[in-house]
Design a protein around this motif. Sequence first.
Motif, mmCIF file in Angstrom:
data_model
loop_
_atom_site.group_PDB
_atom_site.id
_atom_site.type_symbol
_atom_site.label_atom_id
_atom_site.label_comp_id
_atom_site.label_asym_id
_atom_site.label_seq_id
_atom_site.Cartn_x
_atom_site.Cartn_y
_atom_site.Cartn_z
ATOM 1 N N GLN A 217 0.911 -1.203 0.089
ATOM 2 C CA GLN A 217 -0.171 -0.064 -0.078
ATOM 3 C C GLN A 217 0.855 1.323 0.079
ATOM 4 N N GLY B 221 1.137 4.204 -3.049
ATOM 5 C CA GLY B 221 0.839 5.364 -2.777
ATOM 6 C C GLY B 221 1.950 6.265 -3.395
ATOM 7 N N LYS B 222 3.071 5.797 -3.608
ATOM 8 C CA LYS B 222 4.231 6.360 -4.353
ATOM 9 C C LYS B 222 3.964 6.355 -5.713
#
Length: 648
Positions: free
Chosen positions: A464, A468-469
């Motif tokens: 996760q 997100g990056k």
Amino acid sequence: MSSPVGMPKPICLIQNQQGRLSTCPEALEVLQCIRQPVVVVAIVGLYRTGKSYLMNCLAGKRTGFPLGSTVQANTKGIWMWCVPYPNRNDQTLVLLDTEGLGDVEKGNTQNDAWIFALAVLLSSTLVYNSMGTIDQDAMDKLHYVTELTERIKAKASPGDSAGGGLEDSTEYLRFFPSFVWTLRDFTLQLELDGRPITEDEYLENGLKLKKGDTPDVRLFNLPRKCIRFFFPTRKCFIFDRPTSRKNLHRLEQMEESELEPDFVEQANRFCNYIYRTSKEKTVPGGHVVTGHLLAKLVETYVETISSGKVPCLESAVLALAEMENAAAVEEAVACYGKLMEQRLSLPTESVPELLGVHAGCEKEALQVFMARAFKDDERRFQLKFMKTMDDRKEEYCRKNEQESTKRCQALLATLCVELEEKVRSGVYSRPNGHQQFVDDLKDVEERYHQEPKKGVMAEEALKQFLEGKEVVGKTILQSDTALSEKEKQMEEVRTQAEAARREQEVLRQRDAEREQKMRDRERSFEENMQQLKVKMEQDREQLLKEQKKMMDSRLAEQEALLNEGFQKEAQQMREEIQLLKEENAKVQEPSWLEKALNAMWKVTTLVFEGIAKSLESFLNRSESSGRSLPRPQQAPALPSSPAVAYCS
């Protein structure tokens, strides 16, 4: 309190006011606090015969139960005194002193019969106290014993309001107490036909039957038959007068040295016999009664009598089992929760680590349940325990995941502080900045992997985080002027492949965890089956022991009747013995255990997926290891059972 050592004096357990019986809340509260097995000794007999003095002796006290010193009866209802059992630290002695039977001031003697019946129902040892000798007058005054089958039902029979009678006396043997007859102010010589006899021989001689079938003979024989048929374990004690008549009124104040030495010795023999031989109070099937359960029995019996019905032991035991089994589930679940809090530190590094702790705690909790539960014939309460354990396991797994997620997120937030600062300051917004971003992100990932005790959500949390990056990474990639379009496309493909690999790793981990949980469910089922088998074998052994005792008593009584020339009564004994033999044969059949396994099979397959496969595997392993178990029949889709309602 585990033992009521702080009970300084007796209190009323059952009141008898204006011809109506009722329980006393204070006494019930005392009993409900006693979690130890109880030995219940009750004394009955005519008023003004010195019952209370003997009970005070058993309590190890000179005063306690009021003795009284006039012609008026002193004790009303049933009074109770709970004391530590001499030399038995794991038991409590409950002494019940009943009001005197035959009190002329009562007017209505109906309650005398109920007081006598309650003493029989509640005690494990019943003491009948009388004055003088065992003669016809003494037997006439013991007519209450002939009314027991009218006052107590052994089996629940729809439409019947009374017991079965002497022909069903075997059923009463399962729960009737041992019987002790105490004869006060005894003045005769213990001799028979010119030879000395023991007190027990004197009692048995007094219980001999007369031949004939006239009304007078039947009346003579009836109380004797009742004592012989209902109370196979019998004992007799004789007592001299304790002191001169003029001193009887101050018996409580007299020191032991002031009493007649023979009386003191007789009282000591009586107490030692009661202490040595009295058994724990049990219900049919051998389940031991604690003070808590005794309180429930008292309430049940008194409420039944007050409603105008006849107390039924079978119904009372079933109601008791329902209550006790529910409490067994609660106690076992509480034990599990306490053990898990002591032994489990969250988050765990793996699901098997958590399941291992769960398995140990569940096993101990199951032992707690099995030790307390009884007559759970349809396995409804064991199923409830299993379902609750499975739910609690899932709760701990969710809590484990939450704790792991929080720890991993906090760790990643700490590790990527520098990377976030570089993104904000535009360090990566230059030629070849994307490669530096990838290297820094890889460094965060490597340092993350090196950190211990992240828990079961380590891969999921990392996935996760990296997802997100991805937007930031794409933006940096597209703005990197040092890379060609083809290189950018290749980098996107690599990034997507890496993300897919991480997704597959998380899915693989999830599949492995589901398999581990399924195996744990199978383990739990096998553990329940094994402990159930042990308990059923113990129950079978206890039942056979109970029936052997009944068989031995019936055989002894049959032999005595034959020796006395009572062929008809001996034939009745023979028929009862035959029924007991048939019951023994049924209990020893493999199907006796199979019924319990079938019940377990049916209810569990309705709730737990994969249990059918587990049971088949369990049985195969049992057979291959020589521990052969009867194979349950295939369960129907929806068996008609109270468990179905619970499961749904």
